[in-house]
Design a protein around this motif. Structure first.
Motif, PDB file in Angstrom:
ATOM      1  N   GLY A  48       0.914  -1.260  -0.141  1.00  0.00           N
ATOM      2  CA  GLY A  48       0.021   0.011   0.007  1.00  0.00           C
ATOM      3  C   GLY A  48       0.765   1.208   0.044  1.00  0.00           C
ATOM      4  O   GLY A  48       2.133   1.149  -0.133  1.00  0.00           O
ATOM      5  N   PRO A  49       0.163   2.392   0.151  1.00  0.00           N
ATOM      6  CA  PRO A  49       0.970   3.620   0.279  1.00  0.00           C
ATOM      7  C   PRO A  49       1.885   3.679   1.265  1.00  0.00           C
ATOM      8  O   PRO A  49       2.779   4.912   1.240  1.00  0.00           O
ATOM      9  CB  PRO A  49      -0.299   4.627   0.161  1.00  0.00           C
ATOM     10  CG  PRO A  49      -1.551   3.931   0.732  1.00  0.00           C
ATOM     11  CD  PRO A  49      -1.009   2.354   0.481  1.00  0.00           C
ATOM     12  N   ASP A  50       1.937   2.935   2.309  1.00  0.00           N
ATOM     13  CA  ASP A  50       2.611   3.233   3.579  1.00  0.00           C
ATOM     14  C   ASP A  50       3.602   2.057   3.606  1.00  0.00           C
ATOM     15  O   ASP A  50       4.194   1.858   4.725  1.00  0.00           O
ATOM     16  CB  ASP A  50       1.995   2.932   4.955  1.00  0.00           C
ATOM     17  CG  ASP A  50       0.655   3.905   5.028  1.00  0.00           C
ATOM     18  OD1 ASP A  50       0.826   4.860   4.770  1.00  0.00           O
ATOM     19  OD2 ASP A  50      -0.510   3.601   5.392  1.00  0.00           O
ATOM     20  N   ARG A  51       4.118   1.515   2.460  1.00  0.00           N
ATOM     21  CA  ARG A  51       5.098   0.540   2.399  1.00  0.00           C
ATOM     22  C   ARG A  51       6.347   0.892   3.052  1.00  0.00           C
ATOM     23  O   ARG A  51       7.293   0.043   3.483  1.00  0.00           O
ATOM     24  CB  ARG A  51       5.427  -0.184   0.899  1.00  0.00           C
ATOM     25  CG  ARG A  51       5.864   1.048  -0.052  1.00  0.00           C
ATOM     26  CD  ARG A  51       5.829   0.530  -1.478  1.00  0.00           C
ATOM     27  NE  ARG A  51       6.120   1.185  -2.368  1.00  0.00           N
ATOM     28  CZ  ARG A  51       5.083   2.187  -2.991  1.00  0.00           C
ATOM     29  NH1 ARG A  51       4.125   2.008  -2.729  1.00  0.00           N
ATOM     30  NH2 ARG A  51       5.823   2.934  -4.092  1.00  0.00           N
ATOM     31  N   GLN A  52       7.014   2.208   2.934  1.00  0.00           N
ATOM     32  CA  GLN A  52       8.205   2.558   3.667  1.00  0.00           C
ATOM     33  C   GLN A  52       8.233   2.623   4.921  1.00  0.00           C
ATOM     34  O   GLN A  52       9.325   2.711   5.576  1.00  0.00           O
ATOM     35  CB  GLN A  52       8.633   4.047   3.003  1.00  0.00           C
ATOM     36  CG  GLN A  52       8.844   4.045   1.501  1.00  0.00           C
ATOM     37  CD  GLN A  52       9.319   5.454   0.944  1.00  0.00           C
ATOM     38  OE1 GLN A  52       9.446   6.137   1.550  1.00  0.00           O
ATOM     39  NE2 GLN A  52       9.354   5.554  -0.417  1.00  0.00           N
ATOM     40  N   ARG A  53       7.058   2.567   5.600  1.00  0.00           N
ATOM     41  CA  ARG A  53       6.862   2.835   7.037  1.00  0.00           C
ATOM     42  C   ARG A  53       6.282   1.557   7.752  1.00  0.00           C
ATOM     43  O   ARG A  53       5.552   1.373   8.753  1.00  0.00           O
ATOM     44  CB  ARG A  53       6.216   3.789   7.649  1.00  0.00           C
ATOM     45  CG  ARG A  53       6.904   5.252   7.386  1.00  0.00           C
ATOM     46  CD  ARG A  53       5.975   6.543   7.859  1.00  0.00           C
ATOM     47  NE  ARG A  53       4.800   6.573   7.101  1.00  0.00           N
ATOM     48  CZ  ARG A  53       3.850   7.571   7.795  1.00  0.00           C
ATOM     49  NH1 ARG A  53       3.842   7.902   8.462  1.00  0.00           N
ATOM     50  NH2 ARG A  53       2.693   7.399   6.820  1.00  0.00           N
ATOM     51  N   SER A  54       6.436   0.353   6.759  1.00  0.00           N
ATOM     52  CA  SER A  54       5.380  -0.916   7.293  1.00  0.00           C
ATOM     53  C   SER A  54       6.089  -1.495   8.415  1.00  0.00           C
ATOM     54  O   SER A  54       5.260  -2.079   9.271  1.00  0.00           O
ATOM     55  CB  SER A  54       5.539  -1.742   5.903  1.00  0.00           C
ATOM     56  OG  SER A  54       6.702  -2.394   5.752  1.00  0.00           O
ATOM     57  N   ALA A  55       7.327  -1.473   8.965  1.00  0.00           N
ATOM     58  CA  ALA A  55       7.864  -1.913   9.981  1.00  0.00           C
ATOM     59  C   ALA A  55       7.390  -1.324  11.416  1.00  0.00           C
ATOM     60  O   ALA A  55       6.882  -1.768  12.229  1.00  0.00           O
ATOM     61  CB  ALA A  55       9.128  -2.043  10.014  1.00  0.00           C
ATOM     62  N   SER A  56       7.342   0.113  11.088  1.00  0.00           N
ATOM     63  CA  SER A  56       6.798   0.629  12.316  1.00  0.00           C
ATOM     64  C   SER A  56       5.222   0.707  12.622  1.00  0.00           C
ATOM     65  O   SER A  56       4.777   0.516  13.672  1.00  0.00           O
ATOM     66  CB  SER A  56       7.217   2.321  12.151  1.00  0.00           C
ATOM     67  OG  SER A  56       6.416   2.817  11.098  1.00  0.00           O
ATOM     68  N   PHE A  57       4.447   0.454  11.556  1.00  0.00           N
ATOM     69  CA  PHE A  57       3.191   0.043  11.538  1.00  0.00           C
ATOM     70  C   PHE A  57       2.952  -1.372  12.025  1.00  0.00           C
ATOM     71  O   PHE A  57       2.083  -1.522  12.888  1.00  0.00           O
ATOM     72  CB  PHE A  57       2.549   0.116  10.248  1.00  0.00           C
ATOM     73  CG  PHE A  57       2.080   1.651   9.628  1.00  0.00           C
ATOM     74  CD1 PHE A  57       1.553   2.484  10.521  1.00  0.00           C
ATOM     75  CD2 PHE A  57       2.603   1.914   8.519  1.00  0.00           C
ATOM     76  CE1 PHE A  57       1.274   3.735   9.942  1.00  0.00           C
ATOM     77  CE2 PHE A  57       2.225   3.039   7.770  1.00  0.00           C
ATOM     78  CZ  PHE A  57       1.793   4.157   8.744  1.00  0.00           C
ATOM     79  N   GLY A  58       3.699  -2.095  11.771  1.00  0.00           N
ATOM     80  CA  GLY A  58       3.772  -3.517  12.554  1.00  0.00           C
ATOM     81  C   GLY A  58       4.088  -3.466  13.916  1.00  0.00           C
ATOM     82  O   GLY A  58       3.387  -4.160  14.769  1.00  0.00           O
ATOM     83  N   LEU A  59       5.011  -2.742  14.269  1.00  0.00           N
ATOM     84  CA  LEU A  59       5.253  -2.503  15.796  1.00  0.00           C
ATOM     85  C   LEU A  59       4.285  -1.838  16.484  1.00  0.00           C
ATOM     86  O   LEU A  59       3.861  -2.067  17.624  1.00  0.00           O
ATOM     87  CB  LEU A  59       6.698  -1.857  15.961  1.00  0.00           C
ATOM     88  CG  LEU A  59       7.865  -2.578  15.546  1.00  0.00           C
ATOM     89  CD1 LEU A  59       9.174  -1.788  15.707  1.00  0.00           C
ATOM     90  CD2 LEU A  59       7.999  -3.946  16.096  1.00  0.00           C
TER      91      LEU A  59
END
Length: 297
Positions: free
Chosen positions: A129-140
């Motif tokens: 999605g559009p947030d792929r560059q921050r996917s790790a922080s979203f996962g946390l």
């Protein structure tokens, strides 16, 4: 092919791009960045492993408690007949905080492994999605929300433990219900909850991470936290009665902790585990009846 991989493929297809074509069209710097970002699942998986490992160590060591979990397990008596260890610890604000930490860390150790597939699927969805560059922080953020839900449960469990000890229904040092009749009632209640509609509804959400995320995924870090907290709430609705069994077998009894954690994982992750829930319900009801009758004789 696993369900989450199918879901990711569909989302990618709907976006109208192919991975190979997009890589050919982008500058080398962008491609290198995306290769780095592919490691975010490893970041989240590593965080889960680190959290669970720390929680297991804390639980076994019994930090701040009078005895370690290993010692309590060795000294555990029959259900409803805990070994008497004299007067219990006086409850202070500091001791209450230690008990809360014990409950929360123990829930983290028991519940996080079964929630890991949903957390990793959440990260995978964010990647396309559009947030792929921050996917790790979203996962946390998702994982933090999940752990917050169990922190709320741990607060309630701490209050219940205090109340049971105040009325003399629980042995303080061994953290186990004193009365065989009360222990039997808790076992029967947990068994009957296995057949409840609320249990079934919450379990369906826990067993279907793709369907859950499709319905409840929201943008932003707050949306990720909210999604994780909601998933934790469904897991709580599914498993709270099983966690109450720790009062029966001993809150720090490793045999009970491991048995409940393994059962929860099997119930959620096995593809055809529909038979498991009612079977365990019948076993718990039978065991509870036996414990209560034995206490009366």
């Amino acid at each position: 092919m696993p369900i989450w991989r199918i879901s990711i493929s569909r989302v990618t297809a709907l976006s109208g791009h192919s991975a190979d074509a997009s890589e050919q069209a982008r500058p080398a710097r962008t491609i290198s960045l995306e290769r780095v970002l592919r490691k975010e699942r490893l970041i989240v998986a590593g965080s889960v492993l680190l959290i669970v490992s720390g929680a297991v160590w804390y639980t076994v060591a019994g930090v701040g408690m009078q005895m370690s979990a290993v010692e309590m397990t060795r000294m555990a008596g029959p259900i409803g007949q805990p070994m008497s260890m004299g007067a219990g610890t006086v409850w202070t604000l500091w001791y209450a905080a230690l008990v809360f930490a014990m409950w929360w860390v123990m829930m983290v150790a028991m519940m996080t492994p079964s929630a890991a597939p949903t957390a990793l699927l959440f990260v995978a969805l964010k990647r396309v999605g559009p947030d792929r560059q921050r996917s790790a922080s979203f996962g946390l953020a998702f994982l933090s929300g999940y752990l917050f839900a169990w922190a709320v449960f741990s607060l309630g469990a701490t209050g219940l433990q205090w109340g049971l000890q105040q009325i003399g229904a629980m042995d303080g040092p061994m953290m186990t219900i004193r009365s065989g009749i009360l222990a039997g009632i808790v076992l029967c209640a947990a068994g009957m909850y296995q057949f409840s509609g609320l249990k079934s509804a919450c379990l369906r959400h826990c067993q279907s991470p793709a369907a859950f995320l499709t319905r409840h995924n929201r943008p932003g870090h707050w949306g990720a936290f909210r999604c994780g907290a909601l998933h934790g709430a469904y897991c709580l609705g599914c498993c709270w009665a099983l966690m109450a069994l720790l009062f029966v077998g001993g809150i720090m009894n490793l045999w009970w902790i491991v048995a409940i954690a393994v059962y929860v994982a099997l119930e959620k992750l096995l593809p055809r585990a529909g038979w498991l829930t009612p079977v365990v319900g019948v076993v718990l009801i039978g065991l509870g009846a036996w414990v209560s009758i034995t206490a009366l004789v």
